[in-house]
Design an enzyme around this catalytic site. Structure first.
Site, short mmCIF file in Angstrom:
data_model
loop_
_atom_site.label_atom_id
_atom_site.label_comp_id
_atom_site.label_asym_id
_atom_site.label_seq_id
_atom_site.Cartn_x
_atom_site.Cartn_y
_atom_site.Cartn_z
CG HIS A 2 -43.63 78.26 69.55
ND1 HIS A 2 -44.04 79.60 69.37
CD2 HIS A 2 -43.53 77.68 68.20
CE1 HIS A 2 -44.01 79.82 67.92
NE2 HIS A 2 -43.68 78.64 67.30
CG ASP A 50 -40.15 71.94 64.69
OD1 ASP A 50 -40.80 72.36 65.36
OD2 ASP A 50 -40.26 71.06 63.60
#
Ligand code: IMP
Length: 377
Positions: A46, A15
């Site tokens: 993503h 992340d």
């Protein structure tokens, strides 16, 4: 065959905004670019923005199809075919004709409904996303896995993908195309979640570093630059050691809210902590990182001083288990005192401290969600 190939890897626990930079770097001579996801599965989320629209990709690389990028899903991935089909349908809706620029290696292994059920039942203690990743990789290693190629001619979802124009080709069948392309390898998760180098057993089951690239058939295309992406602070979803975790819940929640630190796959609140330079150095060494990218500086705008962990009381970490009992020593670095985090004269202290401690240059900063907030150092 030129070597302008690059890899974009997460440094800590995922992340870190790898996708944003994959998307960003893919804009240069876009018709020559192939974005490659070497490994992992739909546990990844993503996030990219196109024309102001937020797009979350799980399996399809963060290619910029509007600009003519191609995308390749490598054989070290584990694929949930239904998730993949839904994602490709969305890609097509967003940019018609893109499916024909997607290539999938038929040697990738499948994630089945049984894998998912087992993961949900048995891997809660790890904090697994429950997407079947660990059982799918276990079956691969146990020589009981099912490859995509075995359902190519029979599976209705695969048939739909073919009808949309998706290509099913082994990496080696595309070497001619890759020889003439600039390859951008987009890692999934991050080095401290790697099956070999991470905080085992609190890791994912795929390869998050260069070995994923090699095992997908790309040894002959190893990247000349390896970007390691890290936030100006850190986060972790799921369980496992986290030396620099902020235990003051009020402060942690301020950063969590400002940074919108909620899992893009599971929506779980992320644990929040400070930047950890011994971990950065460890991850950089394991992954051969040549350049650091620092993201989300703007989240720290309100802090007068920013704590950064520069060493551990118990010495330099040399293996994943060294993070279990690590006691962090912090240095306070002056913040930018409510000025714009993009102001290089203000964020200078942070950047220089990172470069001094890690001996790796910081090549880019990201100070906001949009691509205009990227600064090349
Ligand atoms: P699994 O790969 O779903 O079994 O999850 C194993 C661990 O990796 C858990 O702590 C997850 O929260 C974490 N994880 C898996 N994928 C991601 C990701 O894309 N970002 C951040 N953490 C992840």
């Amino acid at each position: 065959m030129s070597n302008n190939n690059i890899a974009i890897l997460g440094m800590f626990f995922g992340d870190e905004s790898k996708a944003k930079f994959t998307h960003h770097f893919a804009k240069e001579n876009p018709k020559d670019v192939v974005c490659i996801r070497p490994s992992g599965g739909s546990n990844a989320g993503h996030t990219i923005y196109e024309n102001g629209k937020k797009i979350v990709r799980r399996l399809v690389p963060s290619a910029n199809f509007r600009l003519g990028n191609k995308a390749f899903l490598g054989s070290s991935m584990v694929l949930n075919i239904d998730t993949l089909l839904q994602e490709i349908i969305k890609v097509e809706e967003h940019c018609p004709g893109s499916a024909s620029n997607i290539y999938i290696d038929p040697d990738a292994f499948l994630v089945t409904a049984e894998h998912i059920a087992e993961d949900i039942e048995k891997n809660k203690h790890i904090g697994s996303t429950g997407k079947g990743i660990s059982p799918a990789y276990r079956d691969k290693i146990n020589r009981k896995g099912v490859r995509l190629k075995s359902i190519l001619n029979t599976d209705p979802s695969v048939r739909k993908m073919m009808d949309m124009g998706v290509n099913f080709k082994h990496a080696a069948e595309l070497y001619k195309m890759f020889d003439q392309s600039r390859l951008i390898f987009e890692g999934s998760q991050a080095i401290l979640l790697d099956i070999s180098f991470g905080t085992y057993p609190y890791v994912t089951s795929g390869e998050t570093g260069l070995s994923g690239i090699i095992n997908s058939g790309f040894a002959r295309y190893m990247p000349s630059k390896v970007y390691g992406v890290s936030k100006a602070y850190s986060t972790r979803v799921g369980n496992g050691p986290y030396p620099t975790e902020i235990l003051d819940e009020k402060l942690a929640s301020q950063i969590r809210e400002k940074g919108q630190e909620y899992g893009s796959v599971t929506k779980r609140p992320r644990r929040v902590g400070w930047l950890d330079l011994p971990a950065t150095k460890y991850a950089a060494d394991k992954a051969g990182v040549t350049d650091l990218i620092l993201t989300k500086l703007d989240v720290l705008d309100e802090l007068d001083n920013i704590p950064i962990c520069t060493s551990y009381e118990n010495g330099i970490p040399v293996c994943g288990s060294d993070f279990e009992h690590a006691i962090p020593n912090y240095k306070m670095v002056p913040g930018w005192y409510h000025a714009n985090s993009k102001d290089m004269s203000r964020n200078y202290h942070l950047v220089k401290t990172i470069e001094y401690e890690t001996k790796i240059k910081v090549s880019h900063l990201s100070c906001g969600v949009s691509e205009e907030d990227i600064i090349k150092c």
